[in-house]
Motif scaffolding. Structure first.
Motif, short mmCIF file in Angstrom:
data_model
loop_
_atom_site.label_atom_id
_atom_site.label_comp_id
_atom_site.label_asym_id
_atom_site.label_seq_id
_atom_site.Cartn_x
_atom_site.Cartn_y
_atom_site.Cartn_z
N LEU A 1 0.82 -1.21 0.00
CA LEU A 1 0.00 0.00 0.00
C LEU A 1 0.85 1.26 0.00
O LEU A 1 0.32 2.36 -0.20
N GLY A 2 2.15 1.12 0.26
CA GLY A 2 3.04 2.27 0.27
C GLY A 2 2.87 3.15 1.49
O GLY A 2 3.01 4.38 1.39
N VAL A 3 2.55 2.53 2.63
CA VAL A 3 2.36 3.30 3.86
C VAL A 3 3.29 2.77 4.96
O VAL A 3 3.74 1.63 4.91
N ALA A 4 3.56 3.61 5.94
CA ALA A 4 4.39 3.20 7.07
C ALA A 4 3.60 2.29 8.00
O ALA A 4 2.42 2.56 8.28
N PRO A 5 4.20 1.21 8.50
CA PRO A 5 3.50 0.33 9.44
C PRO A 5 2.91 1.08 10.64
O PRO A 5 1.80 0.77 11.08
N SER A 6 3.63 2.06 11.14
CA SER A 6 3.17 2.79 12.32
C SER A 6 1.90 3.59 12.05
O SER A 6 1.23 4.02 12.99
N GLN A 7 1.56 3.78 10.79
CA GLN A 7 0.37 4.55 10.43
C GLN A 7 -0.81 3.65 10.01
O GLN A 7 -1.78 4.12 9.44
N CYS A 8 -0.69 2.35 10.32
CA CYS A 8 -1.73 1.39 9.95
C CYS A 8 -2.55 0.98 11.17
O CYS A 8 -2.00 0.68 12.23
N VAL A 9 -3.86 0.97 10.99
CA VAL A 9 -4.77 0.37 11.97
C VAL A 9 -5.16 -1.01 11.45
O VAL A 9 -5.46 -1.17 10.26
N VAL A 10 -5.13 -1.99 12.33
CA VAL A 10 -5.45 -3.38 11.97
C VAL A 10 -6.70 -3.82 12.71
O VAL A 10 -6.83 -3.60 13.93
N LEU A 11 -7.61 -4.45 12.00
CA LEU A 11 -8.80 -5.04 12.61
C LEU A 11 -8.64 -6.56 12.57
O LEU A 11 -8.47 -7.15 11.49
N GLU A 12 -8.67 -7.18 13.73
CA GLU A 12 -8.39 -8.61 13.87
C GLU A 12 -9.35 -9.25 14.86
O GLU A 12 -9.80 -8.59 15.81
N ASP A 13 -9.62 -10.54 14.67
CA ASP A 13 -10.39 -11.27 15.68
C ASP A 13 -9.50 -12.19 16.50
O ASP A 13 -9.79 -12.45 17.67
N SER A 14 -8.41 -12.68 15.93
CA SER A 14 -7.64 -13.74 16.59
C SER A 14 -6.43 -13.20 17.34
O SER A 14 -5.90 -12.13 17.04
N VAL A 15 -5.97 -13.99 18.30
CA VAL A 15 -4.78 -13.64 19.07
C VAL A 15 -3.52 -13.67 18.20
O VAL A 15 -2.71 -12.73 18.27
N PRO A 16 -3.30 -14.70 17.36
CA PRO A 16 -2.13 -14.64 16.49
C PRO A 16 -2.11 -13.39 15.61
O PRO A 16 -1.05 -12.81 15.37
N GLY A 17 -3.28 -12.97 15.14
CA GLY A 17 -3.35 -11.78 14.32
C GLY A 17 -3.00 -10.52 15.08
O GLY A 17 -2.30 -9.63 14.56
N VAL A 18 -3.49 -10.41 16.30
CA VAL A 18 -3.17 -9.25 17.14
C VAL A 18 -1.67 -9.20 17.41
O VAL A 18 -1.03 -8.14 17.31
N ARG A 19 -1.10 -10.34 17.73
CA ARG A 19 0.34 -10.39 18.01
C ARG A 19 1.15 -10.01 16.76
O ARG A 19 2.17 -9.33 16.85
N ALA A 20 0.69 -10.44 15.60
CA ALA A 20 1.37 -10.09 14.35
C ALA A 20 1.32 -8.59 14.11
O ALA A 20 2.32 -7.98 13.71
#
Length: 229
Positions: free
Chosen positions: A162-181
């Motif tokens: 997407l050409g964006v900085a990781p620190s500027q990304c919001v992630v929507l997750e249901d699982s614990v592995p996803g949150v940790r990632a």
């Protein structure tokens, strides 16, 4: 940090998990595992199936191999996947609020990505059948990385695409592995638990946890502008 604290920065992109977050698929798959194991006469309980949530297919197969001989593993996979294929092809239900949230993000001009541990062919099939594929700029799958969630690789690849900085990304997750990632990638996750509720150890990670995508939108919307900061 409060689990219900609004996002404090204008994100440059929003990244979505797929199964259990946007698509009501985890319960359908759980039932397929149950039915397949019962048909084969295998004494396997829901604890095993729930441990699969958020993990890539190859990891789930290894967990099965730790309990069953290979012929039973293959028979179980065949029966389960045959049942699940029918449901996927028919189109699984969407989670409440997902289309409204996607429409809002599109209106604000925010890039959107699907980031799922599911293999690419299956992920694209699900998204297409559910009418979600056109809402996203890119789809990153378990087929695209060597190290799956909870490693950060898949989220870092999404940000790169997407050409964006990781620190500027919001992630929507249901699982614990996803949150940790997401946390390992330096991103801001909002967890919307589905089948597996976060325990004390997960809550200690200090991220946002809500009951629905409607609540997730409430935490995200105040930070949305016509573009990222």
């Amino acid at each position: 940090m409060s689990e219900h604290m609004p996002v404090a920065f204008a994100p440059a992109a929003v990244l979505f998990d797929m199964d259990g977050l946007m698509i009501e698929s985890e319960r359908a798959l759980l039932q397929c595992w149950r039915q397949a194991s019962q048909r084969l006469g295998l004494a396997l309980d829901d604890e095993l199936w729930l441990s699969f949530v958020g993990l890539p297919d190859r990891t789930c197969v290894e967990l099965l191999r730790a309990r069953l001989p290979e012929p039973q593993v293959q028979a179980l996979l065949q029966h389960c996947h045959a049942r699940y294929d029918v449901q996927v092809e028919a189109g699984l239900p969407l989670k409440p609020g997902v289309l409204e949230l996607l429409a809002l993000l599109a209106q604000r001009g925010l890039p959107r990505a699907v980031v799922t541990s599911t293999r690419r062919e299956r992920a694209l099939q699900k998204l297409q059948r559910c009418g979600l594929l056109a809402h996203f700029d890119t789809v990153v799958t378990g087929s695209d990385v060597v190290h799956a969630k909870p490693a950060p690789d898949i989220y870092l690849l999404a940000a790169q695409r997407l050409g964006v900085a990781p620190s500027q990304c919001v992630v929507l997750e249901d699982s614990v592995p996803g949150v940790r990632a997401a946390l390992a990638a330096g991103m801001t996750p909002i967890q919307v638990p589905d089948l597996v509720m976060p325990d004390a150890a997960v809550r200690a990670l200090g991220h946002r946890i809500v009951d629905s995508l409607l609540q997730a939108r409430a935490l995200l919307e105040p930070a949305l502008t016509t573009g990222p900061c």
